[in-house]
Design an enzyme around this catalytic site. Structure first.
Site, PDB file in Angstrom:
ATOM      1  N   ASN A  69     -10.220   4.172   3.229  1.00  0.00           N
ATOM      2  CA  ASN A  69      -9.972   3.911   1.804  1.00  0.00           C
ATOM      3  C   ASN A  69     -11.121   3.179   1.108  1.00  0.00           C
ATOM      4  O   ASN A  69     -11.518   3.542  -0.003  1.00  0.00           O
ATOM      5  CB  ASN A  69      -8.680   3.110   1.643  1.00  0.00           C
ATOM      6  CG  ASN A  69      -8.394   2.809   0.190  1.00  0.00           C
ATOM      7  OD1 ASN A  69      -8.233   3.707  -0.620  1.00  0.00           O
ATOM      8  ND2 ASN A  69      -8.376   1.535  -0.166  1.00  0.00           N
ATOM      9  N   TRP A  88     -20.646  13.823 -18.962  1.00  0.00           N
ATOM     10  CA  TRP A  88     -20.807  14.166 -17.545  1.00  0.00           C
ATOM     11  C   TRP A  88     -22.026  15.056 -17.353  1.00  0.00           C
ATOM     12  O   TRP A  88     -22.318  15.907 -18.189  1.00  0.00           O
ATOM     13  CB  TRP A  88     -19.555  14.888 -17.023  1.00  0.00           C
ATOM     14  CG  TRP A  88     -18.291  14.111 -17.150  1.00  0.00           C
ATOM     15  CD1 TRP A  88     -17.221  14.411 -17.931  1.00  0.00           C
ATOM     16  CD2 TRP A  88     -17.960  12.882 -16.484  1.00  0.00           C
ATOM     17  NE1 TRP A  88     -16.241  13.453 -17.793  1.00  0.00           N
ATOM     18  CE2 TRP A  88     -16.668  12.504 -16.917  1.00  0.00           C
ATOM     19  CE3 TRP A  88     -18.622  12.057 -15.571  1.00  0.00           C
ATOM     20  CZ2 TRP A  88     -16.019  11.352 -16.468  1.00  0.00           C
ATOM     21  CZ3 TRP A  88     -17.986  10.905 -15.125  1.00  0.00           C
ATOM     22  CH2 TRP A  88     -16.710  10.562 -15.563  1.00  0.00           C
ATOM     23  N   TRP A 119       1.903   2.121  -3.290  1.00  0.00           N
ATOM     24  CA  TRP A 119       0.901   2.778  -4.159  1.00  0.00           C
ATOM     25  C   TRP A 119       1.137   4.282  -4.179  1.00  0.00           C
ATOM     26  O   TRP A 119       0.879   4.964  -5.168  1.00  0.00           O
ATOM     27  CB  TRP A 119      -0.532   2.496  -3.666  1.00  0.00           C
ATOM     28  CG  TRP A 119      -1.169   1.321  -4.334  1.00  0.00           C
ATOM     29  CD1 TRP A 119      -1.304   0.075  -3.811  1.00  0.00           C
ATOM     30  CD2 TRP A 119      -1.759   1.274  -5.655  1.00  0.00           C
ATOM     31  NE1 TRP A 119      -1.941  -0.747  -4.718  1.00  0.00           N
ATOM     32  CE2 TRP A 119      -2.238  -0.035  -5.854  1.00  0.00           C
ATOM     33  CE3 TRP A 119      -1.941   2.205  -6.674  1.00  0.00           C
ATOM     34  CZ2 TRP A 119      -2.875  -0.436  -7.030  1.00  0.00           C
ATOM     35  CZ3 TRP A 119      -2.568   1.817  -7.852  1.00  0.00           C
ATOM     36  CH2 TRP A 119      -3.026   0.507  -8.017  1.00  0.00           C
ATOM     37  N   TRP A 127      -8.674   8.982  -8.101  1.00  0.00           N
ATOM     38  CA  TRP A 127      -9.929   9.357  -8.766  1.00  0.00           C
ATOM     39  C   TRP A 127      -9.969   8.777 -10.181  1.00  0.00           C
ATOM     40  O   TRP A 127     -10.998   8.259 -10.621  1.00  0.00           O
ATOM     41  CB  TRP A 127     -10.107  10.879  -8.779  1.00  0.00           C
ATOM     42  CG  TRP A 127     -10.758  11.335  -7.500  1.00  0.00           C
ATOM     43  CD1 TRP A 127     -10.120  11.816  -6.399  1.00  0.00           C
ATOM     44  CD2 TRP A 127     -12.159  11.268  -7.171  1.00  0.00           C
ATOM     45  NE1 TRP A 127     -11.040  12.071  -5.403  1.00  0.00           N
ATOM     46  CE2 TRP A 127     -12.286  11.758  -5.846  1.00  0.00           C
ATOM     47  CE3 TRP A 127     -13.305  10.865  -7.851  1.00  0.00           C
ATOM     48  CZ2 TRP A 127     -13.533  11.835  -5.202  1.00  0.00           C
ATOM     49  CZ3 TRP A 127     -14.541  10.946  -7.204  1.00  0.00           C
ATOM     50  CH2 TRP A 127     -14.642  11.425  -5.897  1.00  0.00           C
ATOM     51  N   TRP A 187     -15.297  13.166 -12.520  1.00  0.00           N
ATOM     52  CA  TRP A 187     -14.409  12.810 -11.404  1.00  0.00           C
ATOM     53  C   TRP A 187     -13.597  14.004 -10.920  1.00  0.00           C
ATOM     54  O   TRP A 187     -13.184  14.056  -9.759  1.00  0.00           O
ATOM     55  CB  TRP A 187     -13.487  11.653 -11.787  1.00  0.00           C
ATOM     56  CG  TRP A 187     -12.554  11.912 -12.949  1.00  0.00           C
ATOM     57  CD1 TRP A 187     -12.756  11.600 -14.257  1.00  0.00           C
ATOM     58  CD2 TRP A 187     -11.252  12.539 -12.903  1.00  0.00           C
ATOM     59  NE1 TRP A 187     -11.688  11.992 -15.028  1.00  0.00           N
ATOM     60  CE2 TRP A 187     -10.744  12.560 -14.222  1.00  0.00           C
ATOM     61  CE3 TRP A 187     -10.478  13.074 -11.883  1.00  0.00           C
ATOM     62  CZ2 TRP A 187      -9.498  13.109 -14.548  1.00  0.00           C
ATOM     63  CZ3 TRP A 187      -9.237  13.614 -12.201  1.00  0.00           C
ATOM     64  CH2 TRP A 187      -8.758  13.632 -13.516  1.00  0.00           C
ATOM     65  N   GLU A 230       0.842  -1.205   0.000  1.00  0.00           N
ATOM     66  CA  GLU A 230       0.000   0.000   0.000  1.00  0.00           C
ATOM     67  C   GLU A 230       0.874   1.250   0.000  1.00  0.00           C
ATOM     68  O   GLU A 230       0.597   2.222  -0.699  1.00  0.00           O
ATOM     69  CB  GLU A 230      -0.942   0.009   1.213  1.00  0.00           C
ATOM     70  CG  GLU A 230      -2.030  -1.044   1.157  1.00  0.00           C
ATOM     71  CD  GLU A 230      -2.882  -0.967  -0.098  1.00  0.00           C
ATOM     72  OE1 GLU A 230      -3.212   0.138  -0.551  1.00  0.00           O
ATOM     73  OE2 GLU A 230      -3.215  -2.041  -0.642  1.00  0.00           O
TER      74      GLU A 230
END
Ligand code: FAD
Length: 483
Positions: A347, A312, A284, A388, A365, A281
């Protein structure tokens, strides 16, 4: 002391608000010359990443903590506001410093400021030195076999693992030489980083202790009690099985190398899968910076251009209902209210609320990215934008678009008894666990017994999940196919 030995070094703190494992500070301390530590509040768009309101709260307290730590080492923190070139230029003129040291930052705006500064200062005869430390590895270091950047996480992780351990953390210097006279510092209070009316950050200090000591404590507590079971339990938002180190990492109160090395040797007493998963993690975060470094428009442009044609919706009312945690889907509302109340969101819930905004409401987004940037204490230009785009399906290594989270079943799976919802959506606190994630299906008698009046004390769903899912899938399928 000869003249040059008493010439001060300016140490510019940025996203490295710590004394331990701070390569620039350690190097300056080794020189034995007076050090002038400075923090510059730069214009929002000009470096140091975006400063949202929640992170501004954090920054205020982090700077106070850093100042105290520097005082204990015989030094202090000078605060100045303005464009970095002007502020540093003035400080150099006031102090006759001939060296400027800093630790590198990797957001595009920060890189642009730093590169121009380094060139300019070097040209005028100053010594500028920059050091690594914000990431486990420099974002340009890992390359695919073909020599390009990684786009997929798993091979990135394999390369990171194979490239050796990050450097050992450097101990904090105990004494820092002070200049004969200190340049003036602005007063932190005048920066107005804290909210006043209303003080929406009231509850933040019940959850967080900004500063290096708070970061260290958080890490130790996590290793003692949270890391065991991390792999299996990290997805359950009501359980204390994630480290909550992200805001400390975001402003560099602890280095990722310190966190990494703290987990070394733990497999003797903890399951290897927990330790490895935690390190994955942490990686990441490096991967997000790797993506941002190679694609500086990560927060504004779809990585996958196919999404440029996505229809959108312009729906300010729905966006506001999402922001305020009034969607009628309890897990979404709990997440958005956790964010508002504490500046943080678990998360798993970040993924659920992001999927809801993008796919159920079909809102761009980038609206979500902006809201998170302003409200998260861990707002990070790389992790936020990459995540995102991951949820949207438009990112480099992204979840496929058709993976549309069902907010009801996600809630039932990861918040089985509804403890997380009860903590942040008090109006549902008394509702039976069987209906806590679907109050709109609860029998009227149960609702009445729990004091819930749908549409009054708690909203009805703002969209029907199934219909919204079908609409999003149809929009996705209508996108032009890649050649
Ligand atoms: P832990 O599980 O304890 O993980 C340890 C550390 O690893 C974290 O502190 C963090 O630095 C890093 N990390 C863990 N997961 C991720 C991830 N998916 N991506 C990048 N780094 C990760 N994280 C941020 O730090 N800043 C953000 O602005 C941010 N925005 C996000 C937006 C969305 C839509 C989503 C889905 C995720 C976002 N994340 C962001 C990633 C992740 O949610 C947080 O890093 C994590 O929840 C922090 O909690 P923790 O420290 O308890 O994590």
């Amino acid at each position: 002391m000869t003249n040059s030995e008493s010439t001060p070094i300016i140490l510019w703190f940025r996203k490295d608000l710590r004394l331990e494992d701070n390569a620039a500070l350690a190097c300056a301390a080794e020189c034995g010359r007076p050090i002038i530590p400075v923090y510059i509040l730069e214009p929002r768009e000009a470096g140091n990443g975006p400063l949202g309101a929640a992170q501004a709260w954090w920054l205020h307290h982090a700077l106070q903590a850093l100042h105290r730590a520097l005082e204990q080492a015989g030094s202090r923190l000078i605060l100045r506001r303005g464009p970095a070139d002007a502020v540093l230029g003035a400080l150099i003129a006031e102090t006759a410093a001939d060296r400027v040291f800093w630790n590198r930052r990797y957001d595009p705006a920060g890189i642009a400021v730093d590169s121009a500064l380094k060139e300019e200062m070097t040209r005028s005869g100053l010594t500028v030195r920059s050091f690594a430390g914000q990431l486990l590895h420099e974002p340009s270091r890992l390359k695919t076999g073909a020599g390009g950047p990684y786009r997929v996480y798993t091979p990135f992780w394999r390369a990171l693992e194979a490239s050796g351990e990050p450097a050992e953390p450097i101990p904090a210097p105990t004494r820092l030489a002070a200049p004969d006279s200190w340049p003036a510092s602005e007063r932190l209070e005048t920066w107005r980083l804290l909210p006043t009316k209303p003080d929406w950050a009231e509850a933040f200090s019940t959850v967080w202790t900004p500063g290096e000591a708070g970061a260290r404590q958080r890490l130790e507590d996590f290793i003692d009690t949270g890391l065991s079971g991390y792999k299996a339990r990290r997805d359950y938002p009501a359980l204390p099985h994630t480290s909550m180190l992200s805001p400390h990492l975001a402003l560099g109160e602890i280095s990722p190398a310190t966190v990494w090395h703290a987990t070394r040797g733990l497999t003797e007493r903890l399951a290897a899968e927990d330790v490895i998963h935690f390190r994955k993690e942490l990686a990441w975060r490096d991967f997000s910076y790797h993506l941002l470094y190679h694609f500086p428009e990560l927060d504004t442009k779809n990585w996958n251009e196919r999404f440029d044609a996505f229809p959108w919706q312009d729906a300010p009312d729905l966006l506001e209902r999402w922001q305020r945690g009034q969607t009628g889907y309890p897990i979404v509302d709990a997440g958005m209210r956790q964010l508002w109340r504490t500046g943080f969101m678990h998360n798993r819930v970040r993924m659920i609320v992001a999927s809801f905004l993008i796919k159920n409401l079909m809102i761009d987004w980038r609206e979500g990215e902006r809201w998170f940037r302003d409200t998260l204490v861990d707002a990070d230009p790389a992790s936020n934008a990459a995540s995102w785009q991951w949820v949207a399906g438009s990112g480099a290594d992204a979840a496929p678009f058709f993976r549309i989270f069902n907010p009801i079943s996600q809630g039932e799976k990861f918040d089985v008894n509804g403890d997380y919802v009860r903590a942040f959506v008090p109006e549902l606190a008394k509702l039976d666990a069987a209906f806590i994630h679907r109050p709109f299906e609860a029998p009227p008698a149960l609702l009445a017994a729990a004091g819930v009046k749908l549409g009054e004390t708690y909203p009805l769903p703002i969209v029907d999940h199934k219909a919204a899912r079908n609409r999003a899938m149809a929009a996705y399928q209508a996108l032009p196919r890649p050649d």
